[in-house]
Every structure is written in C-alpha cells, then in structure tokens.
Enzyme design. Structure first.
Site, PDB file in Angstrom:
ATOM      1  N   LYS A 261       7.000  49.068  61.951  1.00 57.38           N
ATOM      2  CA  LYS A 261       7.923  48.947  60.823  1.00 57.38           C
ATOM      3  C   LYS A 261       7.189  48.250  59.684  1.00 57.38           C
ATOM      4  O   LYS A 261       6.732  47.115  59.834  1.00 57.38           O
ATOM      5  CB  LYS A 261       9.158  48.156  61.237  1.00 57.38           C
ATOM      6  CG  LYS A 261      10.120  47.901  60.085  1.00 57.38           C
ATOM      7  CD  LYS A 261      11.394  47.254  60.547  1.00 57.38           C
ATOM      8  CE  LYS A 261      12.291  46.918  59.367  1.00 57.38           C
ATOM      9  NZ  LYS A 261      13.539  46.293  59.780  1.00 57.38           N
TER      10      LYS A 261
ATOM     11  N   LYS B  26       8.615  53.654  60.842  1.00 52.26           N
ATOM     12  CA  LYS B  26       9.569  53.482  59.754  1.00 52.26           C
ATOM     13  C   LYS B  26       8.887  52.850  58.557  1.00 52.26           C
ATOM     14  O   LYS B  26       8.185  51.851  58.759  1.00 52.26           O
ATOM     15  CB  LYS B  26      10.696  52.583  60.262  1.00 52.26           C
ATOM     16  CG  LYS B  26      11.730  52.224  59.239  1.00 52.26           C
ATOM     17  CD  LYS B  26      12.661  51.201  59.808  1.00 52.26           C
ATOM     18  CE  LYS B  26      13.572  50.749  58.690  1.00 52.26           C
ATOM     19  NZ  LYS B  26      14.231  49.526  58.990  1.00 52.26           N
TER      20      LYS B  26
HETATM   21  C1  PBG Z   1      17.002  45.262  59.446  1.00 53.63           C
HETATM   22  C2  PBG Z   1      16.768  46.657  59.017  1.00 53.63           C
HETATM   23  C3  PBG Z   1      16.370  47.159  57.765  1.00 53.63           C
HETATM   24  C4  PBG Z   1      16.385  48.555  57.864  1.00 53.63           C
HETATM   25  C5  PBG Z   1      16.759  48.853  59.165  1.00 53.63           C
HETATM   26  N1  PBG Z   1      16.972  47.669  59.868  1.00 53.63           N
HETATM   27  C6  PBG Z   1      16.091  46.465  56.490  1.00 53.63           C
HETATM   28  C7  PBG Z   1      14.920  45.608  56.335  1.00 53.63           C
HETATM   29  O1  PBG Z   1      14.094  45.459  57.244  1.00 53.63           O
HETATM   30  O2  PBG Z   1      14.853  44.996  55.274  1.00 53.63           O
HETATM   31  C8  PBG Z   1      16.094  49.522  56.758  1.00 53.63           C
HETATM   32  C9  PBG Z   1      16.736  50.870  56.899  1.00 53.63           C
HETATM   33  C10 PBG Z   1      16.763  51.693  55.659  1.00 53.63           C
HETATM   34  O3  PBG Z   1      16.204  51.350  54.595  1.00 53.63           O
HETATM   35  O4  PBG Z   1      17.391  52.762  55.730  1.00 53.63           O
HETATM   36  N2  PBG Z   1      15.905  44.463  59.611  1.00 53.63           N
END
Ligand code: PBG
Length: 337
Positions: free
Chosen positions: A205, A258
């Site tokens: 991520k 992601k």
């Molecule tokens: C929580 C989380 C996030 C997303 C999914 N889980 C936001 C972040 O990490 O700031 C992003 C999902 C999206 O942008 O569609 N940590």
C-alpha cells in the site's frame, strides 16, 4: 515459449484473429468476471441516511438500513463481496470505536450476515477513521516530533480484527501498514477460535495522492502530518515485494496492491513472484477521475472502466476492488466484454 518471430513464411498476420467480436473473444487471454469483484461501502450510524460523497459520484455514506439495501442490490447484480468501512459518531485517541463490540461496523456485519448470509463480508481493519487525529496508529508526541508507535498499535488492530470476526465477518483486511500486523492479527484470531477466517492484507500500500476523495468519504484525513512514515514510497518496487513476502510469511491469504492503475508493474511482479491470490484496489481518485471526465463527455465511462480493470487483470490481479463494481457487473451481464 519463444516470443520471437523468425521470419517464417507465410507472414504472420495477427489481424486474422480480430475479424469479428466472436473471433476476438475466442482468442482473448484475459476475462473480467463479476465473481471476482469487491464493492467498497461506507457505513455510519443513523437511519435512512444516504450522504453523497462529493468527489465520488455514486458513493454514499450509508446508515445500516440503507447499507443493506445497497448491498442487496449489488448482490442482485452479481457482486459477491463487499469491503466495509465504518464512520463512527465519536473519535478518540485510542480508536475505541474500531473494536467496540457494538461499534458501527460490528453492527453492520451482523445485520448483513443475518439478511444476506451468502454475501462475502470483508472488513477494512484500520484505526484512522476512529482516531481523533486521523492517523492509522497510536500517536506519540516527543521531542523528535510526532511519530506513530508501531507495536502498541498492533494490539488495537488485532482487537479490531477479532471484533469483526466475532460479529461474523468472512474476511479481515488490514490497511494500516504497521510492521507485523498480519502476524498479530493471525495469532489473535487463531487463539480465539477464528483460525478459518482469512486475512486479505493491504500488503503493498503506497502513500498516495489517489486516496484524497476516500478521506472525505471516511472522514479520515490526518489532522497533521501525512502517512509517509508508514505507507510505502511510490518510488519503490523491490520494497513492495519484501512487504508482500513478509505478509505472506506472517499468514496473509490474499495480498493486495493499492492503488491499482498507476501500480500495474507492482501487481505484475507480485503475481509473478508469489503466485498468491492477488487483489488490486482501484482507489477513490481513480474512480473520481473517471467520473469527472465522463461527466464532461470527455471519455466513455463504461469503456474506460472496463479497459482499466482489464489492464489490472492482465497484469496479474485476480480480485478487483472497485467503486464501480455494480455497474461493471451489470455491463458484463449485458454484453460481456
Ligand atoms: C485506511 C484506508 C485508506 C484507503 C483504504 N483504507 C485511506 C488511507 O490510507 O489514507 C483508501 C481507499 C481509496 O482511496 O479508495 N487506512
């Protein structure tokens, strides 16, 4: 398999197999299927609530009754799974809403599993929506400035995952990016009789500007600083493989990359290297950009969406997490691709 043309005669004419739609389908290497779609949904306390998210047309913060309606419609369209995010009424410094036995997500899981038992309920395990400061872990303020305390955070994450499993979640998906969270969650679940609950790890991520609209949807923008001390640097691909290897060793059943479209090389390498079930998350700004351009008539929404998802599949993704899941399932059942 040799990829080289050898100058053989008669000449290879790729266009022979492109002559009709049926012929193209016959030789297509990649297919989209509704059975591998996951729809992210946001639940908040209340009744009959559908609060639109400005930068994500078609996405709403839903009260549980509306969540059930939306989910039933998705199920009807052929979407087998949802990824659930919660927005609590109150936030604090311990994210207590994240693991409250009767928290909003826990309530929603029970309702969904009671009414739609064959739906796959995946829950996002993170603390940012429940922390008053909006970070994904416990914040320590010291002389060196603000830092996120890794190991104390693991306990809260494990507790959160356990509370979801206890409410009936089919799968938990940690998205916090603390080191060691998959092991902490796996051990906690195993000790509590949930050894059969799989973990979908947000393994690679990245700290991404593509999450902007989500933070409005989940009300989880950090109040200070950013997430670069825990999410990955966009410059790194080898590190992504180490992150994935680590999560697999710790017990992840499915690994996620992601965002998706800007990270196809990562999806490709993760699938090649590990051969694990691999998920791609087409995140909020990917959705927002498509919707915004489509609203101006600048792109064909359906064609662009299907082509983007196909690219993720081609790169190696099995599971596609997308805000467009319901539209996609309908498009696929109408004409296929
Ligand atoms: C929580 C989380 C996030 C997303 C999914 N889980 C936001 C972040 O990490 O700031 C992003 C999902 C999206 O942008 O569609 N940590």
């Amino acid at each position: 398999m040799s990829m080289h043309l050898t100058g053989r005669f008669p000449a290879y004419r790729p266009r022979r197999l492109r002559a009709s739609a049926a012929m193209r389908r016959l030789v297509s290497e990649t297919q989209l299927s509704a059975s591998q779609l996951v729809l992210p949904l946001f639940v908040r306390p209340g009744r009959k609530l559908r609060r639109p998210v400005a930068a994500m047309p078609g996405v709403f913060q839903l009260s549980p009754d509306e969540l059930l309606r939306e989910t039933a419609a998705a199920r009807e369209a052929g979407v087998p799974a949802i990824l659930l995010f919660g927005i609590p009424d109150r936030k604090d410094a311990r994210a207590s809403g994240a693991y409250a036995a009767n928290g909003i997500v826990q309530q929603a899981i029970r309702l969904l599993k009671r009414e739609l038992p064959d739906l796959i309920v995946i829950t996002d395990v993170c603390l940012c929506e429940y922390m008053e400061h909006g970070h994904c872990g416990i914040v320590r303020k010291g002389r060196g400035g603000v830092r996120i305390a890794n190991d104390p955070t693991l306990k809260l994450l494990a507790q959160t995952a356990l509370s979801h499993a206890d409410a009936g979640a089919d799968m938990v998906a940690p998205s916090d990016m603390m080191d060691g969270r998959v092991r902490a969650i796996r051990e906690r679940l195993d000790r509590s009789g949930f050894e059969d609950t799989p973990i979908l790890s947000y393994a690679a991520k990245f700290a991404s500007a593509f999450y902007g609209p989500f933070r409005e949807a989940a009300e989880s923008a950090p109040r200070f600083g950013d997430r670069r001390s825990y999410q990955m640097d966009a410059a790194n691909a080898n590190e992504a493989l180490r992150e994935v290897a680590m999560d697999i060793e710790e017990g992840a059943d499915i690994v996620m990359v992601k965002p998706a479209l800007a990270y196809l090389d990562i999806i490709y390498r993760v699938k090649r290297e590990f051969g694990y079930p691999t998920a791609a998350y087409a995140v909020s700004a990917e959705h927002a950009m498509t919707k915004a351009a489509a609203a101006r008539g600048w792109i064909d929404e359906r064609a662009v969406t299907l082509e983007s998802l196909l690219a993720m599949k081609r790169a190696g993704a099995d599971i596609l997490i997308t805000y467009a899941a319901v539209d996609v399932a309908r498009w696929l059942s109408e004409t296929g691709r």
